[in-house]
Design a protein around this motif. Structure first.
Motif, PDB file in Angstrom:
ATOM      1  N   UNK A   1       0.840  -1.199   0.000  1.00  0.00           N
ATOM      2  CA  UNK A   1       0.000   0.000   0.000  1.00  0.00           C
ATOM      3  C   UNK A   1       0.875   1.249   0.000  1.00  0.00           C
ATOM      4  N   UNK A   2       0.265   2.371  -0.291  1.00  0.00           N
ATOM      5  CA  UNK A   2       0.999   3.613  -0.485  1.00  0.00           C
ATOM      6  C   UNK A   2       1.909   3.949   0.692  1.00  0.00           C
ATOM      7  N   UNK A   3       1.373   3.954   1.895  1.00  0.00           N
ATOM      8  CA  UNK A   3       2.186   4.318   3.062  1.00  0.00           C
ATOM      9  C   UNK A   3       3.283   3.298   3.325  1.00  0.00           C
ATOM     10  N   UNK A   4       3.037   2.031   3.001  1.00  0.00           N
ATOM     11  CA  UNK A   4       4.068   1.003   3.165  1.00  0.00           C
ATOM     12  C   UNK A   4       5.255   1.298   2.264  1.00  0.00           C
ATOM     13  N   UNK A   5       4.973   1.633   0.996  1.00  0.00           N
ATOM     14  CA  UNK A   5       6.042   1.950   0.055  1.00  0.00           C
ATOM     15  C   UNK A   5       6.813   3.190   0.507  1.00  0.00           C
ATOM     16  N   UNK A   6       6.087   4.182   0.986  1.00  0.00           N
ATOM     17  CA  UNK A   6       6.751   5.392   1.476  1.00  0.00           C
ATOM     18  C   UNK A   6       7.656   5.046   2.666  1.00  0.00           C
ATOM     19  N   UNK A   7       7.163   4.235   3.575  1.00  0.00           N
ATOM     20  CA  UNK A   7       7.934   3.848   4.763  1.00  0.00           C
ATOM     21  C   UNK A   7       9.250   3.200   4.355  1.00  0.00           C
ATOM     22  N   UNK A  39      -7.709   7.453  -2.302  1.00  0.00           N
ATOM     23  CA  UNK A  39      -7.648   6.515  -3.426  1.00  0.00           C
ATOM     24  C   UNK A  39      -8.785   5.499  -3.375  1.00  0.00           C
ATOM     25  N   UNK A  40      -9.219   5.167  -2.167  1.00  0.00           N
ATOM     26  CA  UNK A  40     -10.323   4.210  -2.015  1.00  0.00           C
ATOM     27  C   UNK A  40     -11.685   4.888  -2.084  1.00  0.00           C
ATOM     28  N   UNK A 148       0.402   4.568 -12.403  1.00  0.00           N
ATOM     29  CA  UNK A 148      -0.887   4.535 -11.724  1.00  0.00           C
ATOM     30  C   UNK A 148      -1.035   5.782 -10.864  1.00  0.00           C
ATOM     31  N   UNK A 149      -2.266   6.087 -10.487  1.00  0.00           N
ATOM     32  CA  UNK A 149      -2.505   7.244  -9.620  1.00  0.00           C
ATOM     33  C   UNK A 149      -1.774   7.058  -8.297  1.00  0.00           C
ATOM     34  N   UNK A 150      -1.766   5.843  -7.775  1.00  0.00           N
ATOM     35  CA  UNK A 150      -1.092   5.568  -6.507  1.00  0.00           C
ATOM     36  C   UNK A 150       0.401   5.850  -6.610  1.00  0.00           C
ATOM     37  N   UNK A 151       1.041   5.426  -7.704  1.00  0.00           N
ATOM     38  CA  UNK A 151       2.470   5.670  -7.875  1.00  0.00           C
ATOM     39  C   UNK A 151       2.761   7.149  -8.077  1.00  0.00           C
ATOM     40  N   UNK A 187      -0.222  15.807 -12.904  1.00  0.00           N
ATOM     41  CA  UNK A 187      -1.317  15.054 -13.523  1.00  0.00           C
ATOM     42  C   UNK A 187      -2.246  14.401 -12.505  1.00  0.00           C
ATOM     43  N   UNK A 188      -1.958  14.577 -11.216  1.00  0.00           N
ATOM     44  CA  UNK A 188      -2.814  14.002 -10.185  1.00  0.00           C
ATOM     45  C   UNK A 188      -4.174  14.684 -10.157  1.00  0.00           C
TER      46      UNK A 188
END
Length: 212
Positions: A1-7, A39-40, A148-151, A187-188
């Motif tokens: 998930x987004x915060x996991x990748x950031x961490x 995002x959800x 992707x929007x998340x990335x 582009x977000x």
């Protein structure tokens, strides 16, 4: 998930320490957690305020807890206030989520008058996964492929908190990526772009106060 990748990008895989000032990392993680709910489709942002859009609980336990908190305190809507509040324990909560996924392990370090728990990859497999987080993002930016929007939001949070040099560490090799990065953020969707801008402003305020 987004915060996991950031961490994983925001912490050194060998020591578990934050690459940034811990308060900046906390704000980045708080922004990423809010971003997960946007995002959800559970919340939105308009003119600096959080808006509840869908009260159905997310499947992720941490996202569920945060949405419940936002609903319970719905009279408090200012995004900067929520970033400051959530940043206080965001590192521990995301670290615990990663621990439940088997991506990191808790390491307790004792100091003179206190103890500190760090969440870090200890096995070769965990370290490879942690190293892949920034490498994957750099690869997407270098290749200039549609993200992707998340990335794109992850890229925004990386830039907003000062982590870009830990993803794009070689100017010559990543020259094209530096040109691609602003476009990814621009582009977000408007609410996510506003989240990035507010996070960047919050980090700037924290670091300015810290230098006084």
């Amino acid at each position: 998930m987004l915060a996991d990748q950031y961490f994983l990008i925001a912490h050194e895989d060998r020591t578990g320490r934050s690459r940034l000032h811990p308060r900046a990392t906390g704000l980045g993680l708080a922004g990423a957690l809010i971003g997960e709910l946007i995002l959800e489709g559970r919340i939105g942002i308009a003119d600096g305020d959080l808006i509840i859009l869908d009260r159905h609980p997310p499947t992720d336990a941490l996202a569920h807890d945060i949405l419940d908190l936002l609903i319970a305190q719905s009279r408090h809507r200012d995004v900067r206030t929520w970033l400051a509040f959530l940043s206080q324990d965001a590192a521990a909560r995301v670290g615990e989520r990663l621990m439940r996924l088997g991506a990191v392990e808790p390491v307790v370090r004792r100091r003179m008058l206190s103890t500190q728990t760090l969440y870090m990859p200890n096995s070769a497999e965990q370290r490879n996964a942690a190293a892949w987080a920034p490498a994957r993002l750099a690869n997407l930016l270098v290749r200039g492929v549609e993200m992707s929007v998340s990335d794109r939001l992850l890229v925004g949070m990386i830039a907003a908190t000062g982590l870009t040099r830990h993803v794009l560490y070689d100017f010559e090799m990543h020259r094209h990526a530096f040109q691609t990065l602003p476009n990814a953020v621009e582009s977000l969707p408007s609410d996510l772009r506003e989240l990035v801008e507010i996070t960047e402003a919050s980090v700037g305020s924290v670091l300015t106060v810290g230098r006084r």
